[in-house]
Write an enzyme that holds these catalytic residues in place. Structure first.
Site, mmCIF file in Angstrom:
data_model
loop_
_atom_site.group_PDB
_atom_site.id
_atom_site.type_symbol
_atom_site.label_atom_id
_atom_site.label_comp_id
_atom_site.label_asym_id
_atom_site.label_seq_id
_atom_site.Cartn_x
_atom_site.Cartn_y
_atom_site.Cartn_z
ATOM 1 N N ASP A 66 57.940 81.945 -11.221
ATOM 2 C CA ASP A 66 56.756 82.471 -12.379
ATOM 3 C C ASP A 66 56.896 82.516 -13.563
ATOM 4 O OD1 ASP A 66 57.809 84.616 -11.054
ATOM 5 O OD2 ASP A 66 56.448 85.052 -9.553
ATOM 6 N N ASN A 132 53.052 95.654 -2.702
ATOM 7 C CA ASN A 132 51.851 95.236 -2.582
ATOM 8 C C ASN A 132 52.258 94.778 -1.307
ATOM 9 O OD1 ASN A 132 52.459 93.451 -4.352
ATOM 10 N ND2 ASN A 132 50.067 93.795 -5.151
ATOM 11 N N HIS A 134 53.291 91.999 -1.990
ATOM 12 C CA HIS A 134 53.592 89.640 -3.183
ATOM 13 C C HIS A 134 54.289 89.364 -2.700
ATOM 14 C CE1 HIS A 134 54.378 91.493 -6.995
ATOM 15 N NE2 HIS A 134 55.507 91.346 -6.966
ATOM 16 N N GLU A 139 49.370 87.628 -4.854
ATOM 17 C CA GLU A 139 48.706 89.239 -4.651
ATOM 18 C C GLU A 139 48.051 89.220 -3.029
ATOM 19 O OE1 GLU A 139 50.757 90.790 -6.372
ATOM 20 O OE2 GLU A 139 49.562 91.171 -8.543
HETATM 21 C C1 F6R Z 1 59.909 87.352 -9.698
HETATM 22 C C2 F6R Z 1 58.667 87.837 -7.911
HETATM 23 C C3 F6R Z 1 58.956 88.802 -7.830
HETATM 24 C C4 F6R Z 1 59.602 89.992 -7.904
HETATM 25 C C5 F6R Z 1 58.705 91.411 -6.596
HETATM 26 C C6 F6R Z 1 59.889 92.526 -6.508
HETATM 27 O O1 F6R Z 1 59.781 86.241 -9.732
HETATM 28 O O2 F6R Z 1 58.000 86.660 -7.809
HETATM 29 O O3 F6R Z 1 58.078 88.858 -6.877
HETATM 30 O O4 F6R Z 1 60.367 89.373 -6.559
HETATM 31 O O5 F6R Z 1 57.542 91.423 -7.688
HETATM 32 O O6 F6R Z 1 60.159 92.475 -7.794
HETATM 33 P P1 F6R Z 1 61.706 93.865 -8.036
HETATM 34 O O7 F6R Z 1 62.766 92.665 -7.667
HETATM 35 O O8 F6R Z 1 61.921 93.986 -9.657
HETATM 36 O O9 F6R Z 1 61.276 94.884 -7.324
#
Ligand code: F6R
Length: 233
Positions: A66, A132, A134, A139
């Site tokens: 992403d 959450n 995701h 989301e």
């Molecule tokens: C990042 C991504 C997100 C993160 C998730 C956890 O490329 O796709 O889904 O993996 O938000 O983020 P952290 O590792 O910062 O807790």
């Protein structure tokens, strides 16, 4: 759960070591031509250890999950910048791809990215999990059929990720992300979740019921998922 193998570790650092071991096994067995990558704090020690390792990715193509919309690749908070800083500038890859969040036509950009993914099927996809539930920026409420698309980030994701932006910077509230279906095409999914704030999401996954309200539960439908976590259940 027969499709999910879980490794419980004591620390995030140990988790990163385990992850690097798994990646190394895939690479050495010649099963890693196309590697799906994630960003975020979870992946930081993983990339540090990959850089410190003697693993050779020069024949591997990378795809990132992403990217934010509206900040350029040279902005320190873009995921392109994160990847270059932490990994690509230190470990050469054959080719690297990430969505272009500055594209004039975002829908066209999504089609372009999804086409590239079709041409280069993912062997292993790394995933973190949002508080959450995701995965990538899919989301709650995202369709399991989704491919690369534009998303509006939820309040929860904005609250968590805004810590990386300084006060005078505005955090983007939209992003481009691989869809659930794009992710599910990967042959192998490797998920890392460290820290108490990920407990609710993993609990939902381990409860075994698929629900779009917790996108991580779509992983229950994949045949090869490895989870690495420091949470004990
Ligand atoms: C990042 C991504 C997100 C993160 C998730 C956890 O490329 O796709 O889904 O993996 O938000 O983020 P952290 O590792 O910062 O807790």
């Amino acid at each position: 759960m027969k499709n999910i193998e879980t490794f419980t570790v004591d620390t995030k650092q140990q988790g990163a070591e385990k992850l690097v071991e798994l990646i190394s096994n895939e690479l050495k067995a010649n099963r890693l031509q196309v590697f799906g990558l994630a960003t975020g704090s979870t992946m930081e020690p993983v990339y540090d250890q990959l850089v410190a390792s003697d693993l050779d990715f020069s024949q591997v193509t990378a795809f990132n999950l992403d990217e934010y919309i509206g900040i350029p690749a040279d902005h320190p908070n873009s995921y392109a910048y994160y990847m270059n800083e932490r990994l690509f500038s230190k470990k050469p890859f054959k080719k690297t791809f990430i969505e272009n969040g500055m594209a004039e036509d975002l829908d066209e950009e999504c089609v372009r990215y999804e086409t590239l993914l079709k041409e280069n099927p993912l062997d292993v996809q790394l995933l973190g999990i949002g508080e959450n539930g995701h995965i990538a920026f899919n989301e709650p409420g995202t369709s399991p059929e989704s491919v690369t698309h534009v998303v509006e980030l939820t309040e929860s994701t904005i609250a968590v990720n805004s810590q990386y932006f300084t006060e005078d910077e505005t955090m983007p509230v939209t992003a481009l992300t691989m869809g659930i279906s794009s992710i599910m095409q990967a042959k192998k999914l490797v998920v890392a979740a460290f820290g108490e704030n990920k407990r609710a999401a993993l609990e939902k996954l381990f409860a075994g019921e698929v629900s779009a309200e917790w996108p991580v539960t779509f992983l229950l439908k994949h045949s090869d998922v490895t989870i690495i976590t420091d949470l004990k259940f």
